[in-house]
Enzyme design. Structure first.
Site, PDB file in Angstrom:
ATOM      1  N   PHE A 156      25.046  16.088  28.208  1.00  0.00           N
ATOM      2  CA  PHE A 156      25.563  15.848  26.867  1.00  0.00           C
ATOM      3  C   PHE A 156      25.864  17.380  26.380  1.00  0.00           C
ATOM      4  O   PHE A 156      26.222  17.545  25.207  1.00  0.00           O
ATOM      5  CB  PHE A 156      24.631  15.102  25.972  1.00  0.00           C
ATOM      6  N   GLU A 159      30.860  22.432  25.235  1.00  0.00           N
ATOM      7  CA  GLU A 159      31.439  23.513  25.621  1.00  0.00           C
ATOM      8  C   GLU A 159      31.264  24.579  24.327  1.00  0.00           C
ATOM      9  O   GLU A 159      31.393  24.108  23.244  1.00  0.00           O
ATOM     10  CB  GLU A 159      33.046  23.521  25.817  1.00  0.00           C
ATOM     11  N   LYS A 211      26.238   7.638  28.315  1.00  0.00           N
ATOM     12  CA  LYS A 211      26.978   8.861  28.272  1.00  0.00           C
ATOM     13  C   LYS A 211      28.443   8.346  27.469  1.00  0.00           C
ATOM     14  O   LYS A 211      28.962   9.076  26.753  1.00  0.00           O
ATOM     15  CB  LYS A 211      27.255   9.420  29.779  1.00  0.00           C
ATOM     16  N   CYS A 267      36.335  16.340  28.098  1.00  0.00           N
ATOM     17  CA  CYS A 267      35.640  14.993  27.894  1.00  0.00           C
ATOM     18  C   CYS A 267      36.275  13.831  27.241  1.00  0.00           C
ATOM     19  O   CYS A 267      36.101  12.632  27.778  1.00  0.00           O
ATOM     20  CB  CYS A 267      34.071  15.642  27.388  1.00  0.00           C
ATOM     21  N   LYS A 328      38.974  24.040  20.857  1.00  0.00           N
ATOM     22  CA  LYS A 328      37.959  24.078  19.899  1.00  0.00           C
ATOM     23  C   LYS A 328      37.567  25.448  19.820  1.00  0.00           C
ATOM     24  O   LYS A 328      38.186  26.163  20.996  1.00  0.00           O
ATOM     25  CB  LYS A 328      37.060  23.350  19.975  1.00  0.00           C
TER      26      LYS A 328
END
Ligand code: UGA
Length: 461
Positions: A156, A159, A211, A267, A328
């Protein structure tokens, strides 16, 4: 007891896991097909940008708990536990491409020298661990639970905060089938056990779906707040006060309620598509997630459109400073970054772009030149046109002020801290125009207006 661990794949998940597992005291060998990656890592230099990774990497190499190799066969043969962290990119139809995972399963079967636990870290569709188990059983002739065990242990980590997340996870999810495998995993994660990290023990399918459910839910939350922000903007309300007040309700939580240009990264886009595809496969209605995917695509287009409107309807012949290319802050990753769509749109409409990102320029540049995400989803004519325009009208800048030099307008696409503190007096001196579109709401609107800018953010007036 410390374990001898092989980690197959040294991407984000594989590299951070290798370093973290070694720091827990295990002996870890990371395996990658690419010799250049292996050489770089063995010399103590990370191949990705992650805060803190370099010192953990060097420390564990020096302590001789960690090294990297291209030799998967020998590494697997010597290991007690094999972590699988290879890529599962999306195919055209939205399904995850499992060819790398299946290849590794065959390689494990061929090197099953004794009992081993095979741990899947890659995000894989429901049923994949069962399939890995079947491949290894068929090809090695061994019985699951006796000759080997399969464990699903989804990751989990975020980045940019991957190292911190690895050492302080909210929870460790472990899908398993037999006690021996459970004991092995307890050994591997003993350090986290001791700091009372919650452990969720469940079956393989549940672990796999936890997930996807988590990522799909977070993506839904973002799309929800983006649409609410668009509504706030249209009606004269303020999305920050709305999000803050919503977050005061403990059932909602204030996290992941920041509006922006749409989510990106490797993701959420991939996992939402994969879970929608799994729904189709099982005949289960996943219309909510499908709408989230469409809504997120629209948010990127809406963002580009808003900038064009602010610039008076057409950016042709004008210069736009684009601050932020990564999907991001705190990462150099540009995969599915909203900046790609925004820059493409500006180039397509005839603008000149002066782009800057503290870490993502190199990746963005190769995405433009190569077959990477820049060309994704475009027909070849359009791709060629954009590549041509990019060569002439896309300039990579050395810092934010260099990007602002001579710009008619500024758009902030990524919320890097350095942009939050942008010196607007200096910006005003450098820019020829006065338009700021703050697609991450990092600036103070009043302050920007005081400095003479035409300012627009997301969901606030
Ligand atoms: C995400 C999850 O947060 C991790 O828990 C998960 O392990 C990881 O995917 C994965 O599946 O491997 P990541 O993709 O690194 O992590 O990035 P996030 O921090 O979750 O951000 C995803 C995107 O959502 C970014 O584009 C970000 O700008 C956007 N976002 C996030 C918003 O627009 N608003 C928010 O409030 C939060």
């Amino acid at each position: 007891m410390a374990k001898n661990i092989a980690v197959i794949g040294t991407g984000y998940v594989g590299l951070v896991s290798s370093v973290g597992l070694a720091d827990f005291g295990n002996i870890v060998t990371g395996v990658d097909l690419r010799a250049d990656i292996v050489d770089t890592l063995n010399s103590g230099r990370p191949t990705i940008y992650e805060i803190g990774l370099d010192s953990y990497l060097q420390r564990n190499i020096e302590a001789e708990r960690l090294h990297f190799t291209t030799n998967g066969d020998d590494t697997i043969a010597a290991a007690d536990i094999v972590f699988v962290a290879v890529g599962t990119p999306p195919k055209e139809d939205g399904h995850a491409d499992l060819s790398q995972i299946e290849g590794v399963a065959r390689q494990i079967a061929a090197n099953l020298t004794g009992y081993k636990v095979i741990v899947t870290k890659s995000t894989v569709p429901v049923g994949t661990n069962r399939r890995i188990q079947q491949i290894i059983a068929t090809e090695s002739g061994q019985t699951p639970g006796r000759g080997f065990s399969v464990v699903s242990n989804p990751e989990f980590l975020r980045e940019g905060k991957a190292v911190q997340d690895f050492f302080h996870p909210d929870r460790i999810v472990l899908g398993y089938e037999d006690e021996r495998a459970r004991e092995y995993m307890e050994d591997v994660y003993r350090a986290l056990y001791l700091i009372q990290t919650p452990f969720v023990w469940c079956n393989l399918e549940t672990a796999e779906l936890i997930k996807y459910a988590s990522n799909a839910f977070l993506a839904t939350k973002i799309t929800f707040i983006n649409q609410m922000a668009n509504l706030a903007e249209a009606t004269g309300a303020d999305i920050h006060t709305i999000a803050k007040s919503m977050g005061m309700d403990g059932r909602i939580s204030p996290k992941f309620l920041h509006p922006g240009p749409g989510y990106g990264g490797s993701c959420f886009p991939k996992d939402t598509k994969a879970v929608a595809a799994t729904g189709d496969e099982y005949g289960v209605d996943m219309s909510l997630i499908k709408e989230v995917i469409r809504g997120n695509d629209r948010q990127k287009t809406i963002t580009a459109g808003k900038l064009v409107k602010l610039m008076g309807g057409s950016p042709a012949g004008k210069t736009v400073a684009v601050l932020g290319l990564a999907f991001k802050a705190e990462t150099d990753d540009v995969r599915e970054s909203p900046a790609i769509e925004i820059v493409q749109e500006l180039l397509r409409e005839g603008a000149t772009v002066r782009a800057f990102d503290p870490e993502g320029i190199e990746n963005f540049r190769s995405a433009v030149i190569g077959e990477g995400p820049f060309g994704g989803g475009l027909n070849s004519d359009l791709r060629e046109k954009i590549a041509e325009a990019a060569a002439e009208r896309l300039h990579y800048c050395t810092d934010e002020f260099n990007a602002l030099d001579g710009a008619d307008a500024l758009i902030i696409v990524t919320e890097w801290n350095v942009f939050r503190n942008l010196d607007l007096d200096r910006a005003a001196l450098l820019m020829t125009g006065r338009v700021i579109f703050d697609a991450r709401n990092v600036l103070d609107p009043e302050h920007a207006r005081e400095k003479g800018f035409t300012y627009a953010g997301v969901g606030r007036v």
